[in-house]
Scaffold this motif. Sequence first.
Motif, PDB file in Angstrom:
ATOM      1  N   MET A  84       1.015  -1.158   0.060  1.00 60.13           N
ATOM      2  CA  MET A  84      -0.038  -0.051   0.197  1.00 60.13           C
ATOM      3  C   MET A  84       0.857   1.352  -0.071  1.00 60.13           C
ATOM      4  N   THR A  85       0.516   2.052  -0.759  1.00 59.29           N
ATOM      5  CA  THR A  85       1.416   3.415  -0.893  1.00 59.29           C
ATOM      6  C   THR A  85       0.832   4.383   0.042  1.00 59.29           C
ATOM      7  N   GLU A  86       1.794   5.343   0.527  1.00 57.83           N
ATOM      8  CA  GLU A  86       1.561   6.055   1.533  1.00 57.83           C
ATOM      9  C   GLU A  86       0.955   7.396   0.408  1.00 57.83           C
ATOM     10  N   PRO A  87       0.044   8.106   1.120  1.00 58.37           N
ATOM     11  CA  PRO A  87      -0.496   9.693   0.378  1.00 58.37           C
ATOM     12  C   PRO A  87       0.749  10.443   0.154  1.00 58.37           C
ATOM     13  N   ASN A  88       0.651  11.056  -0.584  1.00 61.95           N
ATOM     14  CA  ASN A  88       1.520  12.380  -0.912  1.00 61.95           C
ATOM     15  C   ASN A  88       1.216  13.430   0.049  1.00 61.95           C
ATOM     16  N   PRO A  89       2.370  13.854   0.935  1.00 64.23           N
ATOM     17  CA  PRO A  89       2.031  14.704   1.848  1.00 64.23           C
ATOM     18  C   PRO A  89       1.926  16.034   1.420  1.00 64.23           C
ATOM     19  N   LEU A  90       2.346  16.341  -0.053  1.00 61.24           N
ATOM     20  CA  LEU A  90       2.179  17.627  -0.842  1.00 61.24           C
ATOM     21  C   LEU A  90       0.486  17.895  -0.883  1.00 61.24           C
ATOM     22  N   ALA A  91       0.044  16.761  -0.868  1.00 62.51           N
ATOM     23  CA  ALA A  91      -1.573  16.774  -1.241  1.00 62.51           C
ATOM     24  C   ALA A  91      -2.356  17.538  -0.072  1.00 62.51           C
ATOM     25  N   THR A  92      -1.537  17.372   1.013  1.00 61.21           N
ATOM     26  CA  THR A  92      -2.135  18.034   2.208  1.00 61.21           C
ATOM     27  C   THR A  92      -1.820  19.398   2.482  1.00 61.21           C
ATOM     28  N   TRP A  93      -0.877  20.073   1.585  1.00 61.33           N
ATOM     29  CA  TRP A  93      -0.887  21.427   1.847  1.00 61.33           C
ATOM     30  C   TRP A  93      -1.780  22.598   1.328  1.00 61.33           C
ATOM     31  N   PRO A  94      -2.023  23.569   2.101  1.00 59.17           N
ATOM     32  CA  PRO A  94      -2.784  24.404   1.633  1.00 59.17           C
ATOM     33  C   PRO A  94      -2.378  25.158   0.202  1.00 59.17           C
ATOM     34  N   THR A  95      -3.201  25.518  -0.444  1.00 57.83           N
ATOM     35  CA  THR A  95      -3.058  26.103  -1.989  1.00 57.83           C
ATOM     36  C   THR A  95      -2.024  27.275  -1.902  1.00 57.83           C
ATOM     37  N   GLY A  96      -2.008  28.034  -0.943  1.00 57.32           N
ATOM     38  CA  GLY A  96      -1.075  29.208  -0.971  1.00 57.32           C
ATOM     39  C   GLY A  96       0.238  28.689  -0.946  1.00 57.32           C
ATOM     40  N   ARG A  97       0.428  27.654   0.049  1.00 57.20           N
ATOM     41  CA  ARG A  97       1.564  27.171   0.085  1.00 57.20           C
ATOM     42  C   ARG A  97       2.114  26.374  -1.219  1.00 57.20           C
ATOM     43  N   LEU A  98       1.377  25.749  -1.678  1.00 55.90           N
ATOM     44  CA  LEU A  98       1.750  25.088  -2.924  1.00 55.90           C
ATOM     45  C   LEU A  98       2.094  26.096  -4.086  1.00 55.90           C
ATOM     46  N   LEU A  99       1.312  27.190  -4.168  1.00 54.18           N
ATOM     47  CA  LEU A  99       1.716  28.098  -5.162  1.00 54.18           C
ATOM     48  C   LEU A  99       3.221  28.819  -4.755  1.00 54.18           C
ATOM     49  N   SER A 100       3.155  29.263  -3.439  1.00 52.76           N
ATOM     50  CA  SER A 100       4.610  29.676  -3.112  1.00 52.76           C
ATOM     51  C   SER A 100       5.659  29.040  -3.374  1.00 52.76           C
ATOM     52  N   VAL A 101       5.577  27.599  -3.069  1.00 51.08           N
ATOM     53  CA  VAL A 101       6.791  26.894  -3.184  1.00 51.08           C
ATOM     54  C   VAL A 101       7.170  26.492  -4.692  1.00 51.08           C
ATOM     55  N   ALA A 102       5.797  26.334  -5.538  1.00 53.16           N
ATOM     56  CA  ALA A 102       6.198  26.016  -7.024  1.00 53.16           C
ATOM     57  C   ALA A 102       6.611  27.206  -7.679  1.00 53.16           C
ATOM     58  N   ALA A 103       6.480  28.315  -7.218  1.00 52.05           N
ATOM     59  CA  ALA A 103       6.823  29.611  -7.805  1.00 52.05           C
ATOM     60  C   ALA A 103       8.216  29.675  -7.481  1.00 52.05           C
ATOM     61  N   ARG A 104       8.951  29.655  -6.262  1.00 49.80           N
ATOM     62  CA  ARG A 104      10.076  29.685  -6.079  1.00 49.80           C
ATOM     63  C   ARG A 104      11.202  28.563  -6.740  1.00 49.80           C
ATOM     64  N   LEU A 105      10.531  27.332  -6.854  1.00 56.08           N
ATOM     65  CA  LEU A 105      11.354  26.165  -7.153  1.00 56.08           C
ATOM     66  C   LEU A 105      11.282  26.546  -8.857  1.00 56.08           C
ATOM     67  N   THR A 106      10.289  26.786  -9.215  1.00 57.19           N
ATOM     68  CA  THR A 106      10.284  27.149 -10.779  1.00 57.19           C
ATOM     69  C   THR A 106      11.220  28.473 -11.267  1.00 57.19           C
ATOM     70  N   GLU A 107      11.067  29.216 -10.442  1.00 59.19           N
ATOM     71  CA  GLU A 107      12.086  30.679 -10.605  1.00 59.19           C
ATOM     72  C   GLU A 107      13.556  30.082 -10.642  1.00 59.19           C
ATOM     73  N   ARG A 108      13.748  29.334  -9.570  1.00 61.22           N
ATOM     74  CA  ARG A 108      15.129  28.849  -9.539  1.00 61.22           C
ATOM     75  C   ARG A 108      15.657  27.974 -10.709  1.00 61.22           C
ATOM     76  N   SER A 109      14.595  27.226 -11.160  1.00 63.43           N
ATOM     77  CA  SER A 109      15.201  26.177 -12.217  1.00 63.43           C
ATOM     78  C   SER A 109      15.222  27.059 -13.570  1.00 63.43           C
ATOM     79  N   TRP A 110      14.398  28.093 -13.682  1.00 64.50           N
ATOM     80  CA  TRP A 110      14.165  28.872 -14.907  1.00 64.50           C
ATOM     81  C   TRP A 110      15.427  29.655 -14.876  1.00 64.50           C
TER      82      TRP A 110
END
Length: 144
Positions: free
Chosen positions: A1-27
């Motif tokens: 049985m696979t464990e649920p992805n903990p990212l799925a529990t994060w609030p949307t604002g946190r997801l947007l913020s982290v995605a923006a920072r990681l994307t910007e760094r890669s970009w």
Amino acid sequence: MTEPNPLATWPTGRLLSVAARLTERSWEQVLAGMGLTHAGLIALHVLTEGPLTQRGLARRCRVTDQTISRTVDRLVTAGHAERTVDEVDRRKVLVSITAAGAAVHARATRAEREDPVLLGAVEDYEGLRRQLVQLIAAIGLDED
């Protein structure tokens, strides 16, 4: 049985913020490989619509005159933009994109869509763009 992805529990604002920072760094790394900065790419994007004065370019890029001056200096040095005297009003200096600038802008635009580390990893790229535009417009960013 696979464990649920903990990212799925994060609030949307946190997801947007982290995605923006990681994307910007890669970009930033992708752009550096092309001899560009994020500010330089924004300026080139605006300049694809035609030549502008530095003040007009600064306004369209939503930065200060001093910031755009440094950005344009780097673009000119790299051969991606040029400054010319306005034929209509010789007191004005216009900034234009060069052929090399248009080519690197096109490469960067393709990389954004196709690089698997950047937004190329998104299943519905155009859908994500539509949703981001809708979100930004709803929050209140006015475009010129």
